[in-house]
Design a protein around this motif. Structure first.
Motif, mmCIF file in Angstrom:
data_model
loop_
_atom_site.group_PDB
_atom_site.id
_atom_site.type_symbol
_atom_site.label_atom_id
_atom_site.label_comp_id
_atom_site.label_asym_id
_atom_site.label_seq_id
_atom_site.Cartn_x
_atom_site.Cartn_y
_atom_site.Cartn_z
ATOM 1 N N PRO A 266 0.791 -1.236 0.000
ATOM 2 C CA PRO A 266 0.000 0.000 0.000
ATOM 3 C C PRO A 266 0.819 1.279 0.000
ATOM 4 O O PRO A 266 0.271 2.369 -0.145
ATOM 5 C CB PRO A 266 -0.817 -0.120 1.292
ATOM 6 N N PHE A 267 2.149 1.176 0.155
ATOM 7 C CA PHE A 267 2.991 2.364 0.163
ATOM 8 C C PHE A 267 3.676 2.594 -1.185
ATOM 9 O O PHE A 267 4.494 3.492 -1.333
ATOM 10 C CB PHE A 267 4.024 2.268 1.293
ATOM 11 N N GLN A 268 3.324 1.753 -2.162
ATOM 12 C CA GLN A 268 3.825 1.935 -3.521
ATOM 13 C C GLN A 268 2.671 2.381 -4.414
ATOM 14 O O GLN A 268 1.559 1.874 -4.294
ATOM 15 C CB GLN A 268 4.412 0.627 -4.061
ATOM 16 N N TYR A 269 2.952 3.320 -5.329
ATOM 17 C CA TYR A 269 1.927 3.825 -6.226
ATOM 18 C C TYR A 269 2.192 3.361 -7.652
ATOM 19 O O TYR A 269 3.344 3.181 -8.057
ATOM 20 C CB TYR A 269 1.843 5.348 -6.131
ATOM 21 N N LEU A 270 1.114 3.156 -8.388
ATOM 22 C CA LEU A 270 1.201 2.539 -9.709
ATOM 23 C C LEU A 270 1.126 3.582 -10.814
ATOM 24 O O LEU A 270 0.509 4.638 -10.661
ATOM 25 C CB LEU A 270 0.057 1.524 -9.882
ATOM 26 N N GLU A 271 1.708 3.239 -11.939
ATOM 27 C CA GLU A 271 1.666 4.119 -13.104
ATOM 28 C C GLU A 271 0.316 4.008 -13.787
ATOM 29 O O GLU A 271 -0.500 3.128 -13.484
ATOM 30 C CB GLU A 271 2.793 3.737 -14.079
ATOM 31 N N ASN A 272 0.071 4.912 -14.725
ATOM 32 C CA ASN A 272 -1.193 4.919 -15.464
ATOM 33 C C ASN A 272 -1.461 3.562 -16.111
ATOM 34 O O ASN A 272 -0.548 2.918 -16.629
ATOM 35 C CB ASN A 272 -1.168 5.994 -16.555
ATOM 36 N N GLY A 273 -2.718 3.142 -16.071
ATOM 37 C CA GLY A 273 -3.122 1.909 -16.726
ATOM 38 C C GLY A 273 -3.027 0.662 -15.870
ATOM 39 O O GLY A 273 -3.503 -0.400 -16.279
ATOM 40 N N LYS A 274 -2.436 0.764 -14.676
ATOM 41 C CA LYS A 274 -2.292 -0.383 -13.778
ATOM 42 C C LYS A 274 -3.411 -0.368 -12.736
ATOM 43 O O LYS A 274 -3.716 0.670 -12.153
ATOM 44 C CB LYS A 274 -0.944 -0.341 -13.063
#
Length: 325
Positions: A266-274
């Motif tokens: 939960p402390f990692q953020y995803l790039e567009n489309g994920k």
């Protein structure tokens, strides 16, 4: 904070500065949020970007009084839920702030609510106490310049007649309804609307089987004779909403932002489309918590648009756009 905060925000830089300032105030004055941050060993002085801010799991609104400072709430909004479920409670210090937020948000996307005939088809919400959605639509109806504006419970024949008559007369109409009730309406009457925004607020409330949003919108689009079905994405725990004008692409107002977190970390953020979990920053939520980790799944399309794809397994059925994968 001025009375116009946060509705004067115009840029990403202003948003980030406001969010970081709010984080520091929350850390100092919101005991539940501070304990959560300390449990994560967060040093508030090291939070220097939005990505550093901890997001409070939305379940805390079921188990704790999430308040910034000490106050007696003007109103307590309650989430919908089936019998036996624990409801979320959002204790609202200042109802005028909620009014400013949902008015500013709606007008950002659609213009003045005064120009619309507002027809509310929200039976499952009207049948219970404490709905923030009902409060919002009630305020829209009150601000509308048209005497025809109002709520409808089970009067589908009457609603159909009024809707067709108003649409043919050229009035701008907002028909806002819960999914199952809109389906009930198009099963009784076939429409060819030209001046009506049909807006679903999600949820079958146990009245019908859940369906994917595209299937729902295809049925409603044909039934109402409109090209696009609009959607509202809001929840009890927030004071602001995102809107979709079609194709299930949602946008936030300038004082609200979503981030997509990794479902495993939960402390990692995803790039567009994920696809991941939806985190919401609602800068209007100054008296509870502006930083909420929801149980909704979605993905960022670009810097302005996102999709809602469903919910985490085992999460409660609740009132904000429960549409399954």
């Amino acid at each position: 904070m001025t009375s116009s905060f946060p509705f004067t925000i115009k840029s990403d830089q202003e948003f980030e500065e406001a969010a970081l300032n709010l984080f520091q105030k929350q850390f100092q004055s919101n005991l539940v949020y501070r304990e959560f941050c300390e449990h994560l060993n967060v040093n508030s002085k090291e939070v220097t970007s939005i990505q550093d801010i901890p997001f409070l799991p939305i379940q805390f609104f079921k188990t704790h009084q999430v308040k910034t400072g000490h106050f007696t709430p003007e109103v307590t909004f309650l989430s919908s839920g089936t019998t036996g479920q624990v409801q979320s409670q959002h204790q609202v210090k200042d109802l005028s702030l909620y009014q400013k937020s949902f008015t500013a948000t709606f007008e950002h996307f659609y213009g003045s609510i005064e120009d619309f005939v507002v027809l509310g088809l929200l039976p499952s919400y009207l049948e219970r106490e404490g709905s923030s959605l009902i409060y919002m639509v009630e305020d829209f109806i009150r601000k509308s310049n048209y005497k025809e504006s109002g709520f409808y419970l089970n009067e589908l024949d009457q609603l159909s007649e009024i809707l067709i008559k108003l649409d043919e007369s050229g009035h701008k109409i907002l028909l806002i309804g819960v999914s199952f009730a809109l389906l009930d309406l198009v099963e009784k009457t076939s429409f060819q609307l030209k001046n009506t925004i049909v807006m679903e607020t999600g949820g079958m409330k146990g009245r019908r089987k859940e369906m994917i949003r595209q299937e729902l919108h295809d049925i409603l689009s044909k039934g109402f004779g409109v090209e696009d079905i609009h959607s509202e994405y809001g929840m009890t725990e927030l004071l602001s909403q995102a809107y979709s004008k079609g194709q299930s692409k949602f946008e936030c107002p300038p004082h609200m932002k979503i981030l997509i977190r990794d479902t495993e970390d939960p402390f990692q953020y995803l790039e567009n489309g994920k696809t991941g979990g939806i985190n919401v920053i609602d800068l209007a939520n100054i008296d509870s918590c502006p930083f909420i980790a929801t149980q909704d799944l979605g993905k960022q399309i670009n810097s302005n648009e996102f999709e809602i794809l469903g919910r985490f397994d085992q999460s409660d059925i609740r009132g904000c756009n429960l549409l399954v994968l």
